[in-house]
Design a protein around this motif. Sequence first.
Motif, PDB file in Angstrom:
ATOM      1  N   LEU A  95       0.825  -1.209   0.000  1.00 19.84           N
ATOM      2  CA  LEU A  95       0.000   0.000   0.000  1.00 19.84           C
ATOM      3  C   LEU A  95       0.861   1.263   0.000  1.00 19.84           C
ATOM      4  CD1 LEU A  95      -2.690  -1.094   2.614  1.00 19.84           C
ATOM      5  CD2 LEU A  95      -2.820  -1.211   0.116  1.00 19.84           C
ATOM      6  N   LYS A  96       2.188   1.069  -0.079  1.00 19.66           N
ATOM      7  CA  LYS A  96       3.085   2.225  -0.132  1.00 19.66           C
ATOM      8  C   LYS A  96       4.100   2.025  -1.252  1.00 19.66           C
ATOM      9  CE  LYS A  96       6.290   0.356   3.333  1.00 19.66           C
ATOM     10  NZ  LYS A  96       6.979   0.622   4.636  1.00 19.66           N
ATOM     11  N   ALA A  97       4.560   3.126  -1.829  1.00 19.48           N
ATOM     12  CA  ALA A  97       5.535   3.094  -2.928  1.00 19.48           C
ATOM     13  C   ALA A  97       6.920   3.396  -2.373  1.00 19.48           C
ATOM     14  CB  ALA A  97       5.150   4.111  -3.997  1.00 19.48           C
ATOM     15  N   ILE A  98       7.887   2.522  -2.666  1.00 23.30           N
ATOM     16  CA  ILE A  98       9.244   2.667  -2.165  1.00 23.30           C
ATOM     17  C   ILE A  98      10.222   2.197  -3.246  1.00 23.30           C
ATOM     18  CG2 ILE A  98       8.648   2.416   0.283  1.00 23.30           C
ATOM     19  CD1 ILE A  98       9.306  -0.520   0.106  1.00 23.30           C
ATOM     20  N   PRO A  99      11.546   2.481  -3.107  1.00 22.85           N
ATOM     21  CA  PRO A  99      12.545   2.005  -4.076  1.00 22.85           C
ATOM     22  C   PRO A  99      12.622   0.473  -4.106  1.00 22.85           C
ATOM     23  CG  PRO A  99      13.423   3.820  -2.774  1.00 22.85           C
ATOM     24  CD  PRO A  99      12.152   3.416  -2.120  1.00 22.85           C
ATOM     25  N   PHE A 135       4.136  -1.678 -10.014  1.00 23.75           N
ATOM     26  CA  PHE A 135       4.562  -2.531  -8.913  1.00 23.75           C
ATOM     27  C   PHE A 135       5.898  -3.195  -9.233  1.00 23.75           C
ATOM     28  CE2 PHE A 135       0.187  -2.006  -7.889  1.00 23.75           C
ATOM     29  CZ  PHE A 135       0.005  -2.334  -6.547  1.00 23.75           C
ATOM     30  N   TRP A 136       6.841  -3.101  -8.285  1.00 22.57           N
ATOM     31  CA  TRP A 136       8.112  -3.793  -8.432  1.00 22.57           C
ATOM     32  C   TRP A 136       7.905  -5.306  -8.411  1.00 22.57           C
ATOM     33  CZ3 TRP A 136      11.453  -0.730 -10.308  1.00 22.57           C
ATOM     34  CH2 TRP A 136      11.750   0.532  -9.789  1.00 22.57           C
ATOM     35  N   GLN A 174      19.758   6.962 -18.292  1.00 17.64           N
ATOM     36  CA  GLN A 174      19.650   6.493 -16.909  1.00 17.64           C
ATOM     37  C   GLN A 174      19.609   4.964 -16.892  1.00 17.64           C
ATOM     38  OE1 GLN A 174      16.045   8.673 -15.686  1.00 17.64           O
ATOM     39  NE2 GLN A 174      17.323   9.740 -14.187  1.00 17.64           N
ATOM     40  N   ASP A 175      20.296   4.399 -15.928  1.00 13.10           N
ATOM     41  CA  ASP A 175      20.257   2.944 -15.788  1.00 13.10           C
ATOM     42  C   ASP A 175      18.889   2.523 -15.232  1.00 13.10           C
ATOM     43  OD1 ASP A 175      22.818   2.541 -16.728  1.00 13.10           O
ATOM     44  OD2 ASP A 175      23.736   2.759 -14.741  1.00 13.10           O
ATOM     45  N   GLU A 176      18.183   1.764 -16.010  1.00 16.54           N
ATOM     46  CA  GLU A 176      16.896   1.226 -15.571  1.00 16.54           C
ATOM     47  C   GLU A 176      17.087  -0.285 -15.363  1.00 16.54           C
ATOM     48  OE1 GLU A 176      13.666   4.153 -17.604  1.00 16.54           O
ATOM     49  OE2 GLU A 176      14.488   2.592 -18.909  1.00 16.54           O
ATOM     50  N   ASP A 177      17.484  -0.616 -14.146  1.00 18.91           N
ATOM     51  CA  ASP A 177      17.951  -1.973 -13.871  1.00 18.91           C
ATOM     52  C   ASP A 177      16.936  -2.836 -13.111  1.00 18.91           C
ATOM     53  OD1 ASP A 177      20.373  -1.393 -15.077  1.00 18.91           O
ATOM     54  OD2 ASP A 177      21.271  -0.672 -13.212  1.00 18.91           O
ATOM     55  N   CYS A 178      15.778  -2.303 -12.826  1.00 20.71           N
ATOM     56  CA  CYS A 178      14.816  -3.059 -12.021  1.00 20.71           C
ATOM     57  C   CYS A 178      13.486  -3.192 -12.765  1.00 20.71           C
ATOM     58  CB  CYS A 178      14.591  -2.390 -10.669  1.00 20.71           C
ATOM     59  SG  CYS A 178      16.087  -2.387  -9.640  1.00 20.71           S
ATOM     60  N   GLY A 179      12.908  -4.387 -12.694  1.00 21.92           N
ATOM     61  CA  GLY A 179      11.670  -4.654 -13.418  1.00 21.92           C
ATOM     62  C   GLY A 179      10.432  -4.345 -12.586  1.00 21.92           C
ATOM     63  N   CYS A 192      15.924   1.985 -10.313  1.00 15.67           N
ATOM     64  CA  CYS A 192      15.673   1.252  -9.067  1.00 15.67           C
ATOM     65  C   CYS A 192      15.415   2.159  -7.866  1.00 15.67           C
ATOM     66  CB  CYS A 192      16.857   0.339  -8.758  1.00 15.67           C
ATOM     67  SG  CYS A 192      17.179  -0.909 -10.029  1.00 15.67           S
ATOM     68  N   THR A 193      15.933   3.378  -7.916  1.00 19.54           N
ATOM     69  CA  THR A 193      15.762   4.291  -6.780  1.00 19.54           C
ATOM     70  C   THR A 193      14.426   5.027  -6.810  1.00 19.54           C
ATOM     71  OG1 THR A 193      16.976   5.981  -8.027  1.00 19.54           O
ATOM     72  CG2 THR A 193      18.230   4.631  -6.463  1.00 19.54           C
ATOM     73  N   SER A 194      13.649   4.820  -7.862  1.00 19.38           N
ATOM     74  CA  SER A 194      12.333   5.441  -7.947  1.00 19.38           C
ATOM     75  C   SER A 194      11.349   4.692  -7.045  1.00 19.38           C
ATOM     76  CB  SER A 194      11.823   5.424  -9.395  1.00 19.38           C
ATOM     77  OG  SER A 194      12.674   6.159 -10.233  1.00 19.38           O
ATOM     78  N   ASN A 195      10.282   5.376  -6.715  1.00 24.62           N
ATOM     79  CA  ASN A 195       9.275   4.773  -5.843  1.00 24.62           C
ATOM     80  C   ASN A 195       8.187   4.064  -6.661  1.00 24.62           C
ATOM     81  OD1 ASN A 195      10.495   5.677  -3.478  1.00 24.62           O
ATOM     82  ND2 ASN A 195       9.329   7.591  -3.454  1.00 24.62           N
ATOM     83  N   SER A 196       7.906   2.839  -6.283  1.00 25.69           N
ATOM     84  CA  SER A 196       6.799   2.080  -6.865  1.00 25.69           C
ATOM     85  C   SER A 196       6.218   1.197  -5.761  1.00 25.69           C
ATOM     86  CB  SER A 196       7.271   1.203  -8.027  1.00 25.69           C
ATOM     87  OG  SER A 196       7.547   1.972  -9.172  1.00 25.69           O
TER      88      SER A 196
END
Length: 208
Positions: A95-99, A135-136, A174-179, A192-196
């Motif tokens: 219910l919260k967005a985090i890295p 969603f991560w 920018q490195d976009e390393d997380c799915g 990866c440092t963005s909030n989702s």
Amino acid sequence: MDEDKFSDGLRTYTGRALIQRPFFPIYVLLGVSYLLVFIGFVVSLSKVATVSSELHKMHADAAREPFGHDSHLFPCGTDTRQWEYSNGKCYYFSLKAIPWHQAKAECEKQQSQLAVIKSLAEQNFLQTRTRNERFWIGLHDLHTEGEWKWLDGSNYITGFKNWKTGEPNTYLNQDEDCGQLWINGQWNDFVCTSNSYYICEKPLPKAT
């Protein structure tokens, strides 16, 4: 004289018959009543035995189930009612967005991991729960650019995939390393440092 005696005897016999005959139906009714009482007693004993057997079975079933009758309503555990069950796994939708790295740690705190999507059926289930949000998931290429890996070691190359058209890619150098699951359920690589929001998964608890 003989005829008079015969007549008197006939009247006497008839009188006795008239006196005794009304009691016969009473004896019959009493007999039927006793029979019905006996049948009712046997039926009652049978029902008591059936109920006792069912209660014994219910107690035995409850002893085998880790969470009692609530396991049918909360298969993932009564103490984790926010988790949803699907096809042998339990899923938590944050219910919260985090890295991404923080999301990974949060899942591990709950003895789980970021979701690993292995089939179209699992993909369909997840995207119905994540529609219109991001969603991560447990997919990344943090170690080597372009070499995507699942956190549980599942074979990414031969496994199920559902990338958006043109993904994965690099956006504005920018490195976009997380799915992550994009708003329509397709996969997207992101910073990866963005909030989702994030999805944790774990196996269905086993009976103890």
